[in-house]
Design a protein around this motif. Structure first.
Motif, PDB file in Angstrom:
ATOM      1  N   ARG A 160      26.105  50.781  58.275  1.00  8.01           N
ATOM      2  CA  ARG A 160      26.679  52.124  58.076  1.00  8.01           C
ATOM      3  C   ARG A 160      25.743  52.979  57.224  1.00  8.01           C
ATOM      4  NH1 ARG A 160      32.575  52.134  59.184  1.00  8.01           N
ATOM      5  NH2 ARG A 160      32.873  50.196  60.328  1.00  8.01           N
ATOM      6  N   MET A 161      25.035  52.354  56.281  1.00  8.45           N
ATOM      7  CA  MET A 161      24.092  53.131  55.469  1.00  8.45           C
ATOM      8  C   MET A 161      22.916  53.609  56.326  1.00  8.45           C
ATOM      9  SD  MET A 161      24.089  51.231  51.772  1.00  8.45           S
ATOM     10  CE  MET A 161      23.327  52.593  50.888  1.00  8.45           C
ATOM     11  N   ILE A 162      22.459  52.756  57.225  1.00 11.36           N
ATOM     12  CA  ILE A 162      21.377  53.184  58.124  1.00 11.36           C
ATOM     13  C   ILE A 162      21.857  54.353  58.989  1.00 11.36           C
ATOM     14  CG2 ILE A 162      19.920  52.493  60.072  1.00 11.36           C
ATOM     15  CD1 ILE A 162      19.922  49.632  58.848  1.00 11.36           C
ATOM     16  N   LEU A 163      23.063  54.206  59.555  1.00  7.28           N
ATOM     17  CA  LEU A 163      23.616  55.304  60.359  1.00  7.28           C
ATOM     18  C   LEU A 163      23.789  56.556  59.505  1.00  7.28           C
ATOM     19  CD1 LEU A 163      26.422  53.450  62.356  1.00  7.28           C
ATOM     20  CD2 LEU A 163      24.321  54.413  63.302  1.00  7.28           C
ATOM     21  N   GLY A 164      24.215  56.345  58.256  1.00  2.05           N
ATOM     22  CA  GLY A 164      24.448  57.465  57.345  1.00  2.05           C
ATOM     23  C   GLY A 164      23.165  58.184  56.973  1.00  2.05           C
ATOM     24  N   GLY A 165      22.053  57.486  57.034  1.00  6.32           N
ATOM     25  CA  GLY A 165      20.770  58.141  56.818  1.00  6.32           C
ATOM     26  C   GLY A 165      20.285  58.836  58.078  1.00  6.32           C
ATOM     27  N   PHE A 166      20.644  58.277  59.225  1.00  5.28           N
ATOM     28  CA  PHE A 166      20.110  58.782  60.492  1.00  5.28           C
ATOM     29  C   PHE A 166      20.833  60.039  60.990  1.00  5.28           C
ATOM     30  CE2 PHE A 166      20.163  58.624  65.205  1.00  5.28           C
ATOM     31  CZ  PHE A 166      18.803  58.805  65.432  1.00  5.28           C
ATOM     32  N   VAL A 167      22.166  59.983  61.065  1.00 10.94           N
ATOM     33  CA  VAL A 167      22.875  61.062  61.779  1.00 10.94           C
ATOM     34  C   VAL A 167      22.770  62.442  61.134  1.00 10.94           C
ATOM     35  CG1 VAL A 167      24.473  59.549  63.003  1.00 10.94           C
ATOM     36  CG2 VAL A 167      25.131  60.452  60.766  1.00 10.94           C
ATOM     37  N   PRO A 168      22.625  62.562  59.775  1.00 10.56           N
ATOM     38  CA  PRO A 168      22.454  63.920  59.254  1.00 10.56           C
ATOM     39  C   PRO A 168      20.991  64.280  58.989  1.00 10.56           C
ATOM     40  CG  PRO A 168      23.121  62.449  57.467  1.00 10.56           C
ATOM     41  CD  PRO A 168      22.822  61.593  58.673  1.00 10.56           C
ATOM     42  N   SER A 169      20.042  63.442  59.463  1.00  7.36           N
ATOM     43  CA  SER A 169      18.648  63.651  59.077  1.00  7.36           C
ATOM     44  C   SER A 169      17.995  64.768  59.888  1.00  7.36           C
ATOM     45  CB  SER A 169      17.854  62.346  59.261  1.00  7.36           C
ATOM     46  OG  SER A 169      17.833  61.995  60.625  1.00  7.36           O
ATOM     47  N   ALA A 170      16.901  65.305  59.340  1.00  9.48           N
ATOM     48  CA  ALA A 170      16.172  66.366  60.031  1.00  9.48           C
ATOM     49  C   ALA A 170      15.781  65.880  61.419  1.00  9.48           C
ATOM     50  CB  ALA A 170      14.927  66.722  59.221  1.00  9.48           C
ATOM     51  N   GLY A 171      16.003  66.691  62.418  1.00  7.83           N
ATOM     52  CA  GLY A 171      15.665  66.313  63.782  1.00  7.83           C
ATOM     53  C   GLY A 171      16.807  65.653  64.524  1.00  7.83           C
ATOM     54  N   HIS A 172      17.818  65.161  63.818  1.00  5.89           N
ATOM     55  CA  HIS A 172      18.947  64.494  64.482  1.00  5.89           C
ATOM     56  C   HIS A 172      20.299  65.108  64.121  1.00  5.89           C
ATOM     57  CE1 HIS A 172      16.299  61.410  66.009  1.00  5.89           C
ATOM     58  NE2 HIS A 172      15.814  61.240  64.795  1.00  5.89           N
ATOM     59  N   ALA A 173      20.333  65.891  63.028  1.00  2.04           N
ATOM     60  CA  ALA A 173      21.610  66.431  62.567  1.00  2.04           C
ATOM     61  C   ALA A 173      22.282  67.280  63.646  1.00  2.04           C
ATOM     62  CB  ALA A 173      21.410  67.259  61.302  1.00  2.04           C
ATOM     63  N   GLY A 174      21.490  68.084  64.362  1.00  3.17           N
ATOM     64  CA  GLY A 174      22.068  68.950  65.395  1.00  3.17           C
ATOM     65  C   GLY A 174      22.680  68.158  66.522  1.00  3.17           C
ATOM     66  N   ARG A 175      22.117  67.001  66.782  1.00  5.93           N
ATOM     67  CA  ARG A 175      22.578  66.185  67.915  1.00  5.93           C
ATOM     68  C   ARG A 175      23.811  65.352  67.547  1.00  5.93           C
ATOM     69  NH1 ARG A 175      18.302  62.404  71.188  1.00  5.93           N
ATOM     70  NH2 ARG A 175      19.652  61.824  72.927  1.00  5.93           N
ATOM     71  N   TYR A 176      23.900  64.981  66.278  1.00  5.69           N
ATOM     72  CA  TYR A 176      24.994  64.080  65.899  1.00  5.69           C
ATOM     73  C   TYR A 176      25.931  64.705  64.862  1.00  5.69           C
ATOM     74  CZ  TYR A 176      21.972  60.764  68.258  1.00  5.69           C
ATOM     75  OH  TYR A 176      21.188  60.138  69.193  1.00  5.69           O
TER      76      TYR A 176
END
Lengths: 90, 485
Positions: free
Chosen positions: B357-373
């Motif tokens: 969940r921490m990995i997902l929590g770093g990924f989904v709001p990150s630059a380049g992915h926030a708009g998609r997720y």
């Protein structure tokens, strides 16, 4: 092609301070989870910023410092309830 | 006097006041039952050694004619992510194994103020991330109806304790169904209150924009009594609301459902499974009591689980950042470590689901992915809230009915390696969290000897009216009794 590559999983894990060895073990499940999130593509982003909930600042508690309860430091791991030890920052 | 562990909270307190029930004997019998069965069930991760003494004090106060409160002497189990001032609060994580909170959560202090006695802390998925308790660092709990099966989660230990008569009632926390899912799997009542109805002060945060502390009990009346004791504005949680139900949460328990409109999702009640047939029968039961049942279809409900996991991962990533092992955590001296390397070394001891969940929590709001997720998940939450509002207002709904979980309790280990299959177990519960609405799981029947609960989702702020419908459904449910241990 998976929605997130193995190298991206390892890179993000490093940002979250999770070691590379642990991260590698999570790759298949993380890829499956992110793949599931792809269905959100069905939603558009038009319509402005996502709604938030407005809170009247008059309803917020006063921004005042409060005395810590007696013995609070004793609830932290540390040196006799006096201070905690931290590794150095470089 | 013989202890009766199946007493409801109202009978319990009345008995203690009148002297017909001894709180001390009840507590002793509760502890004896825990000692006899919890080696297998594993509902508890710690017990409060002061509980028996407190019960004796309640008896003395009652004999002296002092006010002992509406929950006098009732043994209360508390999920281990809710702070108590005596004993550990670990979130069932090795990271917090030695942590002791300096204060009680507001919900706990209010229940204590009403006379309840904390008997112990209950097992849960680590940091509430899971729906089976299999992700507890201290090992899974077992379903008292079939100990080869999971009890649900993340508040699984609380549900087991209530179901197995190892307490009178319990507290859980519900981020995406974590009160209602185990309530359904263990055949008890579990309420996720309207967001802001119960203070989150002292609840260890996972996804604080949607989670709530909720009561887990053996009847709708008991859950309502707990709400009366613990709900309401708290200056320590600025999301709590000032307005509460006139007459309290028990005010509508005898109202019935005559003239009310109940929405059902045809996809849920048309399933040719035992759970689908049970949902159809539950809808029919409400209809026979005078409600109108109408079909409701939320066009984007299929996105709710994805939106939920994206939003909670992002919030979890932020909330778990505080676990750096410096103020509390493992006994791991910092000598020779650079700060980042030290935190990384400590986090290697977190459980696998928390790390994911921490990995997902770093990924989904990150630059380049926030708009998609992340941004799309926020948008999906808005769309779902709007669709639910529209359904409730245009159809005049009092509530929506569905099975709480699409399947009966499954075997320990059966789904643990398939995260998407576990996601699907949340398909009926996350909507209430995303939209802030109250939702309650009511025991309804057994499928092949395994409990199946029905969920009712109500109007925001109308928790008391929702409990009224729940009481009517409870009256129409099969008599399942208690699990044979």
């Amino acid at each position: 092609m998976p929605a997130i590559t193995e190298s991206e999983v390892v890179r993000v894990a490093a940002l979250m301070k999770i070691g590379a060895g642990d991260a590698a073990a999570h790759v298949p499940k993380v890829q499956k989870m992110v793949g599931y999130f792809e269905r959100l593509d069905e939603v558009g982003l038009e319509g402005g910023a996502p709604a938030g909930e407005a809170v009247d600042v008059g309803d917020l508690r006063a921004d005042e410092a409060e005395e810590c309860p007696e013995g609070l430091m004793g609830h932290l791991k540390g040196e006799g309830g006096e201070h905690v030890r931290s590794p150095g920052l470089r | 006097m013989t202890a009766n562990l199946a007493l409801g909270l109202a009978e319990y307190a009345e008995g203690v006041r009148s002297g017909d029930v001894s709180a001390e004997e009840q507590m002793a019998a509760t502890l004896e039952r825990i000692a006899r069965h919890d080696g297998v069930l594993h509902a508890y991760v710690s017990l409060d050694p002061g509980a028996l003494g407190e019960a004796a004090r309640v008896d003395r106060d009652a004999r002296a004619g002092r006010d002992v409160g509406p929950l006098a002497g009732a043994p209360l189990a508390v999920k281990d992510n809710i702070c108590v001032s005596r004993g550990p609060t670990t979130c069932c994580s090795r990271m917090l194994e030695s942590y002791r909170s300096p204060y009680d959560a507001t919900a706990v202090s209010r229940l204590r103020g009403a006379g309840a006695i904390v008997v112990g802390k209950t097992n849960m998925d680590e940091f509430a991330m899971g729906i089976t308790t299999e992700f507890s660092s201290f090992g899974p709990s077992r379903n008292p109806w079939d100990t080869d099966r999971v009890p649900g989660g993340s508040s699984g230990g609380s549900a087991v304790a209530v179901s197995a008569l190892e307490c009178a009632a319990a507290l859980g926390s519900d981020t995406g169904g974590s009160v209602r899912n185990p309530a359904s799997f263990c055949s008890i009542v579990g309420l996720k209150p309207t967001y802001g109805r119960v203070s989150r002060h002292g609840l260890v945060s996972y996804a604080n924009s949607i989670e709530q502390i909720g009561p887990m009990a053996r009847s709708v009346r008991d859950a309502a009594m707990m709400m009366d004791a613990m709900a309401g504005h708290d200056p320590m949680d600025d999301t709590t609301r000032r307005a509460g139900p006139a007459g309290g949460h028990t005010a509508h328990l005898r109202d019935g459902v005559e003239g009310l409109v109940v929405g059902v999702d045809a996809r849920e009640v048309d399933r040719s499974t035992c759970v689908g047939r049970a949902a159809r029968r539950a809808a029919g039961a409400l209809e026979s009591l005078g409600a109108s049942v109408v079909d409701v279809d939320l066009a984007h409900e299929g996105l709710s689980v994805a939106a939920y996991y994206v939003l909670t991962a992002a919030e979890a990533g932020s909330n778990l950042a505080r676990y750096d092992n410096i103020r509390y955590g493992y006994d791991m001296p910092p000598d020779g470590y650079e700060h980042g390397a030290y935190v990384t070394a400590a986090r290697s001891r977190l459980g696998p689901e928390v790390q994911r969940r921490m990995i997902l929590g770093g990924f989904v709001p990150s630059a380049g992915h926030a708009g998609r997720y992340y941004l799309k998940a926020l948008r999906a939450r808005d769309v779902l809230a709007s669709e639910a509002d529209s359904a409730f207002s245009s159809r005049g709904l009092a509530c929506m009915l569905s099975p709480t979980v699409p399947v009966p309790p499954f075997r320990v280990g059966e789904k643990i390696d398939d995260p998407v299959e576990l996601f699907r177990m949340d398909s009926n519960t996350v909507l209430a969290n995303l939209t802030g609405r109250p939702a309650v799981s009511v025991p309804f029947t057994l499928c092949d000897g395994l409990p199946v609960g029905m969920q009712l989702v109500g109007r925001a702020g109308e928790d008391a009216r929702l409990l009224g419908v729940a009481a009517a459904l409870e009256g129409a449910a099969d008599d399942m009794g208690v699990p044979a241990l």
